[in-house]
Enzyme design. Structure first.
Site, short mmCIF file in Angstrom:
data_model
loop_
_atom_site.label_atom_id
_atom_site.label_comp_id
_atom_site.label_asym_id
_atom_site.label_seq_id
_atom_site.Cartn_x
_atom_site.Cartn_y
_atom_site.Cartn_z
N HIS A 2 -6.72 -7.04 0.04
CA HIS A 2 -6.79 -5.61 -0.28
C HIS A 2 -6.12 -5.35 -1.62
O HIS A 2 -5.16 -6.03 -1.98
CB HIS A 2 -6.09 -4.78 0.80
CG HIS A 2 -6.69 -4.91 2.17
ND1 HIS A 2 -6.33 -5.91 3.04
CD2 HIS A 2 -7.62 -4.16 2.82
CE1 HIS A 2 -7.01 -5.77 4.18
NE2 HIS A 2 -7.81 -4.71 4.07
N HIS A 10 0.81 -1.23 0.00
CA HIS A 10 0.00 0.00 0.00
C HIS A 10 0.84 1.27 0.00
O HIS A 10 0.30 2.35 -0.25
CB HIS A 10 -0.91 0.06 1.23
CG HIS A 10 -2.02 -0.95 1.21
ND1 HIS A 10 -2.89 -1.06 0.15
CD2 HIS A 10 -2.39 -1.88 2.12
CE1 HIS A 10 -3.76 -2.03 0.43
NE2 HIS A 10 -3.47 -2.54 1.60
N ASP A 43 -3.41 -10.63 -1.91
CA ASP A 43 -3.88 -10.05 -0.65
C ASP A 43 -5.37 -9.68 -0.83
O ASP A 43 -5.79 -9.38 -1.95
CB ASP A 43 -3.05 -8.79 -0.38
CG ASP A 43 -3.18 -8.23 1.03
OD1 ASP A 43 -2.23 -8.38 1.80
OD2 ASP A 43 -4.22 -7.63 1.34
N ASP A 77 -5.17 -12.51 4.07
CA ASP A 77 -6.31 -11.94 4.80
C ASP A 77 -7.64 -12.17 4.08
O ASP A 77 -8.62 -11.52 4.39
CB ASP A 77 -6.08 -10.45 5.07
CG ASP A 77 -5.53 -9.70 3.88
OD1 ASP A 77 -5.35 -10.33 2.81
OD2 ASP A 77 -5.27 -8.49 3.99
#
Lengths: 387, 215
Positions: A176, A137, A174, A263
């Site tokens: 995200h 990120h 991931d 996740d």
């Protein structure tokens, strides 16, 4: 697939655990200790060189980060820094608090991923892993989503500089969106970024739409596969397989980097996907096989998100490492490992690597979710110009 | 936000003495749908892609473009053009475009053309204002329609040291309520969501929210 002749490298230092924000922060380096302990208990590091990382140099960091941002991170790393002065850089917030030694800890993680990529590109190893890496990120001039320096982007920039003309495929699984890496190489046709993630409707960072496809010469070289909340194993794996095979075949990479945030599991407290650990056995199998098929086995794996540090992360990343090593795992977790960690864990630790099929109630809207994901996959493939 | 901050300054323009074919070529080359017609810098008319389509023969007929080369822009342009000023608010310009069902507004200052704004510029501004491009978590909250609600929620954000990227207030389908959408710069909104519910408000559409229940 077993490739007993593969040379593998494991990049690790106990100092990786200094990348730690606060005691109750969800990004908890204890997950690294637990994973390492599980890997050691299974004797999966016997005879494997443990590579001690060196911090990324300022020059390496500057390839993807703004010099003013690097200054700010260094100042924020001092013991008496005032958190309120760093908001424009995304620091000093509840997400990414500042902490003493932040620059050193972050630069070490970035250096670890650079080393993993260098080992593989120089031919010293076929596969290399940095489980502390995967901080996808971080932006050019802003910390975001628990990420300070973008180790993946630093490593990609290093490879591009040292191995001119190298084509790099970055696969991000991931939950995200892998936004930082995407934006940093958005106009670069030699860096293909493919992110599979939960749609941004209810999840940070909100980006990662199908329509984000790159810009200029890089158009088509950013792929996004936003999957519905409550997506389960089968639909997740079906989407991955349908996209990775044809896209990577056509792109013909020289190096595959796989970000292994774990996740998407149903237990994960931050996301709304419903996978089990089955996908964490199958995804590395797929990307590892593609590396052998397409780029002489050049394969780098990094960690990433994963916020059920007790029940999910150690199992997922041990399965990843076993796959890279080409070593079979037992079905059951070693009882001595469970005994060592159960006392601290808030929930009963699982006893098997792969979750049993009936662990969770099926999702009532399953058919609808699967259909929506299939439409998403079709749209992604239809709009990819080089296919 | 003012029109001058979002307008395109390098405007693709036509002159009255150009042919319709010239206009078609320019529209295609620059990929623009609206071209102001200027004389000595002064706005005298506007040609849109619809005017050009009207002037062109049907694709079903065999085309004789002699006529397109001979007819001048002057003949097909619209002369009473809706315009705006560089110091107008973007929202007023948007309302004007919506009211008149038009796709662009030339920006005129003392008679001279200084820029243009199109539907695309307005949409882009809207996208930016809604914060869709920034890394954020979206949280939608239903609150009673009375003073102080926004401040209540903002207090919760301040207490959690969370920075807000954008805020929007919408009417709610529930009578006497409003919906507030926050885009918050956090990866972990769980405690904020809990704060909202503890304060007695409802989180809408969020899979984590306990008030939603049904999957």
């Amino acid at each position: 697939m077993r490739h007993a002749e593969d040379k593998v490298a494991f990049v690790y230092s106990d100092a990786f655990t200094r990348y730690k924000f606060t005691e109750d922060h969800p990004f908890n380096p204890k997950r690294l200790e637990m994973t390492l302990d599980l890997i050691h208990t299974l004797r999966l590091l016997d005879g494997v060189p443990l590579i001690e990382p060196v911090p990324a140099t300022m020059e390496q960091l500057l390839a993807v980060h703004d010099s003013r941002y690097l200054d700010a991170v260094q100042r924020a790393s001092l013991p008496d820094a005032d958190p309120d002065s760093y908001a424009p850089w995304g620091l000093g917030t509840e997400d990414t608090p500042i902490f003493p030694g932040m620059h050193d800890a972050s630069a070490l993680v970035a250096g670890g991923t650079v080393q993993a990529a260098e080992l593989v590109m120089s031919g010293k190893a076929d596969h290399a892993i940095n489980l502390a890496g995967g901080l996808h990120h971080a932006h050019r001039a802003q910390a975001s989503g628990f990420c300070v320096y973008n180790d993946i982007a630093v490593a990609i920039a290093h490879v591009k500089k040292k191995y001119a003309g190298a084509r790099i495929a970055y696969i991000d699984t991931d939950a995200h969106h892998g936004d930082g890496v995407q934006w940093m190489f958005y106009e670069d046709p030699d860096v293909l970024t493919i992110s599979f993630h939960e749609t941004g409707k209810y999840l940070y960072p909100g980006t990662g739409e199908i329509t984000e496809r790159g810009e200029g010469r890089g158009y088509g070289y950013s792929l996004n596969v936003p999957l519905e909340a409550f997506t389960e194993d089968e639909s997740w794996m079906e989407s991955l397989t349908a996209i990775l095979e044809p896209v990577l075949d056509a792109f013909a990479p020289d190096l595959i980097i796989h970000q292994n945030g774990c996740d998407a599991h149903r237990y994960d407290p931050l996301t709304h996907l419903c996978a089990t650990t089955r996908i964490y056995r199958e995804m590395p199998r797929l990307t590892h096989r593609l590396a052998h098929k397409l780029c002489g086995g050049r394969y780098v794996a990094v960690g990433g998100g994963g916020y059920d540090i007790w029940r999910v992360v150690p199992r997922a990343w041990t399965m990843l490492w076993a796959e890279m090593l080409g070593r079979p795992l037992p079905e059951a977790l070693p009882p001595e490992w469970i005994a060592r960690w159960q006392g601290d864990a808030p929930d009963p630790l699982p006893t098997q690597f792969v979750d049993p099929p009936n662990l969770f109630e099926p999702i009532p809207r399953r058919a609808e979710i699967e259909e929506k994901n299939q439409i998403t996959v079709r749209r992604v493939l239809n709009g990819t110009p080089f296919l | 936000m003012l029109v001058e901050s979002i307008m395109t300054e390098n405007v693709v323009t036509l002159t009255q003495s150009m042919s319709v074919q010239d206009a078609l070529d320019i529209s295609k080359a620059h990929r623009v749908r609206h071209m102001p017609v200027v004389r000595d810098g002064y706005l005298v008319g506007l040609v849109s892609d619809r005017d050009l389509r009207d002037a062109k023969p049907s694709t079903l007929e065999s085309c004789d473009d002699q006529l397109l080369r001979e007819t001048l822009v002057d003949k097909i342009m619209v002369k009473d053009v809706h315009t705006c000023h560089r110091l107008d608010f973007v929202e007023d310009a948007a309302a004007q475009m919506h009211r008149h069902r038009i796709g662009c507004l030339p920006v005129v200052s003392q008679g001279r053309l200084v820029g243009i704004i199109s539907e695309r510029d307005i949409l882009h501004t809207l996208v930016e204002m809604m914060g869709v491009n920034a890394p954020t978590s979206r949280v939608e909250i239903e609150v009673p329609d009375r003073p102080g609600m926004l401040a209540d929620i903002a207090d919760l954000l301040r207490a959690r040291r969370m920075n807000t990227s954008t805020v929007m207030v919408f009417p709610s389908p529930v009578a006497g309520c409003k919906r507030i959408v926050f885009r918050v710069r956090t990866m972990d909104p769980r405690r904020f969501l809990q704060d909202i519910e503890n304060a007695g408000y409802t989180v809408i559409h969020h899979p984590c929210a306990s008030s939603q229940g049904e999957v």
